[in-house]
Design a protein around this motif. Structure first.
Motif, PDB file in Angstrom:
ATOM      1  N   GLN A  14     -10.302   2.974  -2.335  1.00 48.69           N
ATOM      2  CA  GLN A  14      -9.488   2.942  -3.544  1.00 48.69           C
ATOM      3  C   GLN A  14      -9.986   3.992  -4.521  1.00 48.69           C
ATOM      4  O   GLN A  14     -11.057   4.576  -4.343  1.00 48.69           O
ATOM      5  CB  GLN A  14      -9.602   1.540  -4.166  1.00 48.69           C
ATOM      6  N   SER A  22      -4.660   2.888   0.451  1.00 43.58           N
ATOM      7  CA  SER A  22      -4.328   2.749  -0.966  1.00 43.58           C
ATOM      8  C   SER A  22      -4.599   4.099  -1.630  1.00 43.58           C
ATOM      9  O   SER A  22      -4.726   5.128  -0.950  1.00 43.58           O
ATOM     10  CB  SER A  22      -5.129   1.610  -1.592  1.00 43.58           C
ATOM     11  N   ASP A  36      -3.916  -0.587  -7.863  1.00 37.02           N
ATOM     12  CA  ASP A  36      -2.908  -0.901  -6.856  1.00 37.02           C
ATOM     13  C   ASP A  36      -2.686  -2.414  -6.910  1.00 37.02           C
ATOM     14  O   ASP A  36      -3.407  -3.136  -7.596  1.00 37.02           O
ATOM     15  CB  ASP A  36      -3.420  -0.486  -5.467  1.00 37.02           C
ATOM     16  N   GLY A  68       0.824  -1.198   0.000  1.00 32.92           N
ATOM     17  CA  GLY A  68       0.000   0.000   0.000  1.00 32.92           C
ATOM     18  C   GLY A  68       0.858   1.247   0.000  1.00 32.92           C
ATOM     19  O   GLY A  68       2.035   1.211   0.335  1.00 32.92           O
TER      20      GLY A  68
END
Lengths: 758, 758
Positions: free
Chosen positions: B353, B316, B248, B80
């Protein structure tokens, strides 16, 4: 050159672990969902008329998805370099390997069973299995539409005036030599998977040696099928050996395409070992009448060669091997007057193909055997005769080959020394020494319109590179050599180089793996692209280190000043600086290398290659007069390689070539009787195995070829070129009999001894 | 531009047939011999201490090949952007999706069964599920090692003097708006296959949106595993939707890597739909306090925004969405004084996210709702207020965005006209119209050290090209757009272009699919490479046709003189002439495009993108006062796209964005209760389906962006940005109530109507 870190090192093949552990994926391993399995029905006769061909029972077998015959192929669609070969035959069959029907089924077993359900009735016809018979006036025509069984390929090279030279020679010999059919014995059998997408674009999984040309062939085939302007992608599986066998496209591939089109499914055809023997194209047999002359000092005055080649029933590249045979005939040793006339002749035998050396072994067998005869007649030691006539740098040969580097003399001296020639020669004690030399193309060979190869390189932010090369690695180790060249030029470890070589969508064009051209041509292409990358790095690093790029070098992933060693930066750091800047970039480069060699002119003259490889093999044998068995006691294989990029792989080429040459000289032969192969399996067709390896001494002679990558020349084929005559000459030295017909079997030796004793 | 043959045309997506017929291979379809199946055990509590974790029974289950827990991961290895997330958790779990163990087995079923045999005992701990609670002095710390639950990300943008502007404003409004969690709802669930070769190089089959950055992440992970200097190759399967969700790398990927390392086998992890709901990272919920002011003429004087974002338990890219929220906050309409302070707060909820729009929808909901309030207060028609303050070309905004092309006014006029604004507005009859505008990055966004993309093109002898692009096609159609650009520049049909976009070994670097950057950045990269090819063709054709290359053009595969149309040659013929010449070449070109945009400075100012996309959506709604149900009668979505490279795909983006925005506005919500997702399936979490599509009118406004490929800007995200406020504003016009908390459910409308009637 002294400071090389990767080039010149004995680096194991980078793909070896994959192969050793079974992780390499061969064509046999390619599996696509929904894939069908194709099998081919071959003719039962070498020459016959098909009276009836009924596929109805086969079609009804559960699991069968398609049965095809000639009528499913586009009419008049022919393959091969003379377009004389319909992929599926109708009417008449011309050889025992003629394809007459094929099946696609859900399993190979069902496909096989379906073949047995195809009903064929033949009217057997008399065949011609001897090219000399086929050449005779009034002989039955193999191809009725052709006017002659002699192919329309006027192989005819004339240099100087042979007739005049004959009159002026002090010594002349003349004899006839012949060679046999041998096959490539690739451990990976032939095969392909043809797969159409919804747009009728074709992906062909293949183990071809000529991805770019195969792509063209299949584009042409799709055109014939009415699929115009389609894309063809060739994906090469890991290739289990090539040796020239995969230099053309074959009927089975077009049959797979047809079956895939019919079924709309991927279709795989894999040859059994038996098919690999009888249904692939071997090195052709030749009959060579050769005459040599020299003056009183042993200087060669002329070479006169007439050759007949059994072409078989159809035409592939085998028919063009005289173009390479011309090379030793015109230019092995200095010989001012040369005549060479060759005829390729249709027969009802299997049709022939290129094989390592591309005719050179057959020609060199005749030349080098004949030279020993001449030496004897002139009363000169045969090695001395070769010294006198050896090629030299700067020479322009009668065929207009421009000899740049040439280590022939050094190779001969290595043989002399390492074989202990003076001491071993002429003992007449059942042991003997013999030698033979070779010339071969070593800097590409312009046989196609381009002899080029492209390379693309991209480099990531950490110094790892991907190299897309047109070159195909068929086991010879080109991936490793290319990786070494790129690693050396950029200054990184070889582990950081990934070579991608197997997909026409990704890899640039290349004319194919042949003519020992890959290290030279693909190596130069990789070199060119790597240099562009290097220049970009040095330019950027110059700014980072505040140094003139000309004063910078890269080794082991460090960029440093050659003037001030304290000024340095890790390569990765420099790359990230280049990339992570406004207007930055990751490094990429492309390069296409096409050597400055020439196509032959109409007289078959011109500088075919920009470099020529030389070598000399010397053999010590012991011949058992009771059994006729030949034992090789010592084998010196000296090769002028320009520069050894990877001595380990190079030695591998020399060992492998030597052993293949020994098989050619002493044992291998495809036994054809009336067009039928009698020994199509590894039990009856014997290749030398690990147990048969004699003590081969590979000797690397470096000559620094100016146009070669790091000075290298090609060396893929030469290893087997002079083997057979060197052995034949050694046998003659040992027991006084000369075997002129390959292979030199114990039976032939015993017969010759018997004849001599009479 | 008038003469374009491929660009500007409605060309269907080139990958559509593959997808429509099921031939496309998604991550689900990847099968590798010997492959194992991985499954993950998640926490049973959103906050708890693990008292016992016993995997022994699972290990003994036949078919299980490995069971891993945190102790198998390298110690202190975290993933992360804040490195706060161990891929396998030990000690404490912080959210319901915390991964605590995983299994690799020969079948997914066995792996699933093994999970049930893992014995875990927890000590449940009280959790914090409200970011406002988490921010309070003395609140329990989610991450004990952090000093605060507020992330150390000081999102703070100050332009001008907001306090002074407040004092000088004629009208001021202030209110608080909030948004909900929504998830991407990709039809292709998450998954990967991790595969090590014998050298411990990793091939990762993935559906990531960021192949180059994921490669870096995994290289780093291998380093942590003690595998230094290894190669990582990312192969993207066909991706079934991204929308930011795959921006990610995730715990499951590192778990697959660990399992693959442990078992020495390829390991596949595929999320179930339930996992896709609860174990992936959604768009975060926000609470936004916003204040707006204007002068007596309606000119905006300031915008003041304070925002709290629920970050969830780990970090993230969701935590960085304030960087993009700044864009509309500072620069949507001309507003001289701006203040924006945002706090991302750790809670025991799922972690968030990026999602299409990257925070812009949340910010624009507050801005555009507030603007309607301001218009009402100032007594100005809200569309007129927007006209007054609309952005214009040449403007430099307070955050230092340099506005080049700007079609905002045109978009507003389109809405005005097509919605019949004047007639429909203010009728108070249960029907109403509302609008909202948008600004978004349209020319890349420099959020990483490079905003670049590389392209390599090679061209065969028949005019067919392969394009290797760094861009990833996640369904948005970038392959088609890139193929169009290349086809147009080179002058060939789009069928002759093959785009390769899914393999880091082959494709050049790209920062990833985000920020609507692909058409602009990858398009420019393709344009640059294609131009290099074109130049080479024209130069060579100039020689062939004896014309100045500047007077030559290529269309439909013909090269011709623009001065003398009779002078022409088929492209393929020219290519073969270029290639089949001594020193000839096949055409290749590489190009890396990095836009001249800027990273933000420390004050979050700078020209983030080289171009900005604008748009205005107008909605007519009918609200049922009895049921609270909102019906969209008309929906005008006008977008300034620079140039429409492919109007068909562009309209697809607008339809899709609009519909996703309608879901966001009116229905979608991840219902979390004390950290547990209550509606993690498509039955309870309702996205609009084909049946729910209202009459959307996409309106394409072209402004010719000077830096864009053929004048284009990015348009991937904008479609959903102004949807929710436009609908909220229309509802207010229809029934006089303003819903400030998304989604605008019938319940909320009924409650608001009830409150208003009191």
């Amino acid at each position: 050159m002294d400071n090389l870190k990767v080039v010149g090192k004995k680096i194991p093949k980078i793909d070896a672990p994959l192969k050793a552990t079974g992780a390499a994926l061969y064509i046999q391993d390619v599996k696509i969902p929904g894939m069908l399995h194709g099998k081919i029905l071959y003719s039962q006769y070498p020459h016959a008329r098909i009276i009836k061909l009924d596929t109805s029972k086969a079609e009804k077998l559960p699991g069968v998805r398609a049965v095809v015959t000639a009528k499913d192929m586009p009419p008049n669609f022919r393959i091969g370099i003379m377009k004389d070969n319909p992929p599926l035959k109708s009417g008449k069959v011309l050889s025992i390997r003629d394809e007459i029907a094929a099946v696609a089924a859900t399993t190979p077993e069902i496909a096989e069973e379906a073949l047995s359900l195809i009903e064929v009735e033949y009217e057997e016809l008399p065949g011609i299995f001897d090219p000399l018979e086929a050449m005779k006036e009034g002989a039955m025509l193999i191809h009725e539409e052709a006017k002659s069984n002699i192919l329309k390929m006027p192989w005819r090279l004339i240099c100087g005036d042979v007739e005049k030279a004959k009159q002026e020679s002090a010594y002349i010999v003349e004899d006839t030599f012949s060679t046999q059919w041998v096959t490539h014995c690739c451990l990976g059998t032939s095969g392909c998977v043809a797969h159409f997408d919804m747009h009728n674009n074709l992906t062909m999984y293949s183990n071809t040696q000529i991805p770019s040309l195969a792509q063209n062939d299949f584009v042409e085939a799709l055109n014939a099928f009415g699929l115009k302007n389609r894309r063809v992608r060739i994906i090469q599986a890991v290739i289990g050996g090539g040796f020239g066998s995969k230099l053309d496209t074959y009927a089975y591939e077009y049959i797979a395409i047809l079956l895939a089109l019919k079924t709309r499914k991927p279709v795989k055809i894999i040859f059994t070992r038996e098919e690999e023997f009888f249904a692939t194209s071997p090195r052709q047999c030749t009959i060579t009448k050769i005459s040599h002359g020299c003056d009183k000092d042993g200087r060669l005055t002329f070479r006169d060669v007439e050759m007949v080649l059994d072409n078989g029933a159809y035409t592939s590249w085998g028919a063009t091997t005289p173009s390479v045979m011309m090379l030793p005939i015109s230019s092995l040793y200095k010989v001012p007057n040369v005549r060479y006339i060759a005829k390729c002749v249709y027969t009802n035998n299997t049709y022939c193909q290129a094989m390592r050396g591309y005719g050179n072994p057959q020609a060199t067998f005749a030349i080098e055997s004949s030279l020993d005869q001449l030496a004897e007649k002139a009363g000169i030691d045969p090695l001395e005769l070769r010294r006198i006539n050896a090629n030299e740098p700067g020479e322009i040969t009668p065929q207009r080959f421009k000899i740049t580097s040439c280590g022939m003399k050094e190779c001969i001296e290595e043989v002399y020394k390492r074989l202990n020639w003076k001491e071993k020669r002429g003992k007449d004690n059942g042991r003997g020494v013999g030698m033979a030399s070779l010339i071969h193309v070593g800097g590409g060979a312009r046989v196609y319109k381009s002899d080029g190869c492209g390379t693309i390189i991209k480099m990531d932010d950490f110094g790892k590179v991907d190299v897309f090369t047109g070159a195909s690695d068929i086991g010879q180790g080109s991936d490793t050599v290319i990786a070494q060249i790129v690693a050396e030029v950029i200054g990184i470890p070889i582990e950081d180089v990934n070579v991608i070589n197997n997909d026409t969508d990704i890899c640039p064009w290349d004319v194919g793996v042949h003519a020992s051209r890959t290290t030279f041509v693909a190596g130069n292409a990789a070199l060119g692209a790597a240099r562009k990358i290097r220049e970009q790095i040095l330019e950027a690093a110059g700014k980072i280190l505040d140094e003139d790029p000309a004063d910078l070098d890269i080794k082991d992933g460090m960029v440093f000043s050659t003037k001030n060693k304290e000024k340095s930066t890790p390569l990765g750091k420099a790359l990230r600086k280049i990339h992570y800047t406004l207007g930055g970039k990751m490094l990429m480069a492309e390069y296409f290398y096409d050597p400055a060699n020439e196509n032959f002119d109409k007289e078959f003259k011109g500088n075919l290659s920009v470099s020529y490889a030389y070598g000399a093999h010397g053999v010590e044998v012991e011949v058992d007069r009771e059994t006729g068995k030949v034992k090789i006691l010592n084998y010196v294989a000296a090769h002028d390689v320009g520069k050894a990029i990877n001595p380990l792989l190079l030695e591998g080429q020399i060992y492998g070539g030597g052993l293949q040459g020994i098989g050619y000289a002493l044992g291998e032969k495809m036994v054809y009787q009336n067009g039928r192969l009698m020994n199509g399996n590894f039990l009856d067709y014997k290749i030398p195995t690990a147990k048969d390896v004699p003590p081969i001494q590979p000797v690397i002679v470096e000559t620094d070829e100016k146009d070669g990558p790091f000075g290298a020349k090609g060396i893929g084929e030469p290893g087997l070129v002079p083997t057979a005559p060197a052995i034949a000459n050694a046998i003659y030295d040992a027991i006084g009999v000369r075997i002129k017909d390959l292979p030199i079997t114990p039976e032939k030796i015993l017969a010759a001894l018997k004849a001599k004793d009479k």
